[in-house]
Design an enzyme around this catalytic site. Structure first.
Site, PDB file in Angstrom:
ATOM      1  N   LEU A 158       0.850  -1.180   0.000  1.00  0.00           N
ATOM      2  CA  LEU A 158       0.000   0.000   0.000  1.00  0.00           C
ATOM      3  C   LEU A 158       0.892   1.239   0.000  1.00  0.00           C
ATOM      4  CD1 LEU A 158      -2.680  -1.065   2.634  1.00  0.00           C
ATOM      5  CD2 LEU A 158      -2.852  -1.167   0.142  1.00  0.00           C
ATOM      6  N   SER A 159       0.303   2.387  -0.278  1.00  0.00           N
ATOM      7  CA  SER A 159       1.116   3.601  -0.302  1.00  0.00           C
ATOM      8  C   SER A 159       1.748   3.850   1.065  1.00  0.00           C
ATOM      9  CB  SER A 159       0.291   4.806  -0.742  1.00  0.00           C
ATOM     10  OG  SER A 159      -0.824   4.994   0.104  1.00  0.00           O
ATOM     11  N   GLU A 160       1.024   3.537   2.143  1.00  0.00           N
ATOM     12  CA  GLU A 160       1.610   3.618   3.483  1.00  0.00           C
ATOM     13  C   GLU A 160       1.046   2.537   4.395  1.00  0.00           C
ATOM     14  OE1 GLU A 160       2.350   7.766   2.020  1.00  0.00           O
ATOM     15  OE2 GLU A 160       0.423   6.786   2.381  1.00  0.00           O
ATOM     16  N   THR A 161       1.894   2.089   5.316  1.00  0.00           N
ATOM     17  CA  THR A 161       1.529   1.201   6.421  1.00  0.00           C
ATOM     18  C   THR A 161       2.042   1.854   7.694  1.00  0.00           C
ATOM     19  OG1 THR A 161       1.653  -0.788   5.054  1.00  0.00           O
ATOM     20  CG2 THR A 161       1.850  -1.090   7.428  1.00  0.00           C
ATOM     21  N   HIS A 187      -3.022  10.983   5.175  1.00  0.00           N
ATOM     22  CA  HIS A 187      -4.022   9.920   5.317  1.00  0.00           C
ATOM     23  C   HIS A 187      -3.581   8.872   6.337  1.00  0.00           C
ATOM     24  CE1 HIS A 187      -2.348   6.634   2.705  1.00  0.00           C
ATOM     25  NE2 HIS A 187      -3.352   5.923   3.172  1.00  0.00           N
TER      26      HIS A 187
END
Length: 272
Positions: A44-47, A76
């Site tokens: 994902l774009s961020e974790t 986000h």
């Protein structure tokens, strides 16, 4: 070891319209290498990883990872991590506010019904870009932007304004191989709202983000510097990706709040 795990859709009223975020709870036993490896696996774009705070003024601490690197701040992930902390039973020390500790310092959040918002952090770099970067960005855009400046509050955004929302939606940027530019683009007006798009490098080359709190915070600061009178607008993002993310931006005195809805999509546990 088993950890509580949750995944949220941020800036969305239903799963699939916003930007997904993976959250690992009670992650104090994990080292940075393990966190980075898991963030690469989620893709994902961020974790994010929730930890006990180190600053006595914070309610919790978060570390934010893309598939390739750690970020000091991102929007986000801030909203999604806060929702995850609250859903797991977190209770803020002060009524009416949650204080998150991250690589950028302390970030204040608040809840207004289903709307969760963060106070936009100060820019680490602002003002005009140099001529070389301006020429490079114009080449990516295929046009001269109306304005171009730094909006760096962590990821390193360069922010370009186009003539209107349609120009943003229709944009087909042309990045060269290995281009490391974090480019944010916006267009529109206060009455009808703004269209926003965000492009950043990742391990596959380039990625467009479906909904980006940090960039929207930067755009809000640019607009606040230009016009002191506005108090509220809504930004749209993800249209070009088939998403329908909505970002709520409010100005209260000298503070800007960037927020949206956060929808729980997955809950369970993960073994790390």
């Amino acid at each position: 070891m088993s950890h509580r795990f949750s995944q949220y859709d941020v800036f969305s009223t239903r799963t699939g319209d916003g930007n997904p975020l993976a959250v690992v709870h009670d992650a104090d036993d994990l080292d940075a290498a393990t966190m980075q490896r898991f963030a690469a696996w989620t893709n994902l774009s961020e974790t994010t990883f929730l930890l006990r705070p180190e600053d006595p003024g914070a309610d919790y601490r978060v570390r934010i990872f893309t598939p390739t690197t750690e970020l000091p701040f991102a929007g986000h992930p801030t909203l999604g991590s806060c929702r995850a902390w609250l859903d797991a039973g977190g209770r803020p020390a002060a009524a009416g506010a949650v204080v998150q500790e991250c690589g950028l310092g302390l970030v204040t959040l608040r809840s207004d019904g289903e709307l969760l918002s963060f106070a936009a952090p100060a820019l680490r770099r602002s003002g005009p870009v140099d001529a070389g970067i301006a020429d490079h960005v114009a080449g990516i855009l295929g046009q001269e932007p109306l304005s171009l400046q730094w909006g760096d509050n962590g990821p390193g955004w360069v922010v370009a304004e186009l003539r209107d929302a349609a120009a943003v939606r229709d944009l087909r940027p042309r990045f060269g191989e290995g281009d490391q530019t974090y480019l944010g683009v916006f267009g529109g007006d206060l009455a009808d709202g703004y269209e926003v798009r965000a492009f950043f490098p990742d391990q596959t080359g380039r990625r467009e983000d479906p909904a980006t709190g940090s960039l929207n915070a930067s755009v809000a600061m640019i607009l606040a510097q230009r016009d002191q009178g506005w108090t509220h607008y809504t930004a749209r993002q993800g249209t070009a990706l088939g998403r329908d993310a909505r970002i709520d931006v409010r100005r209260e005195g000298d503070r800007l709040w960037v927020g949206g809805r956060v929808v729980a999509a997955v809950t369970g546990s993960v073994h790390l």
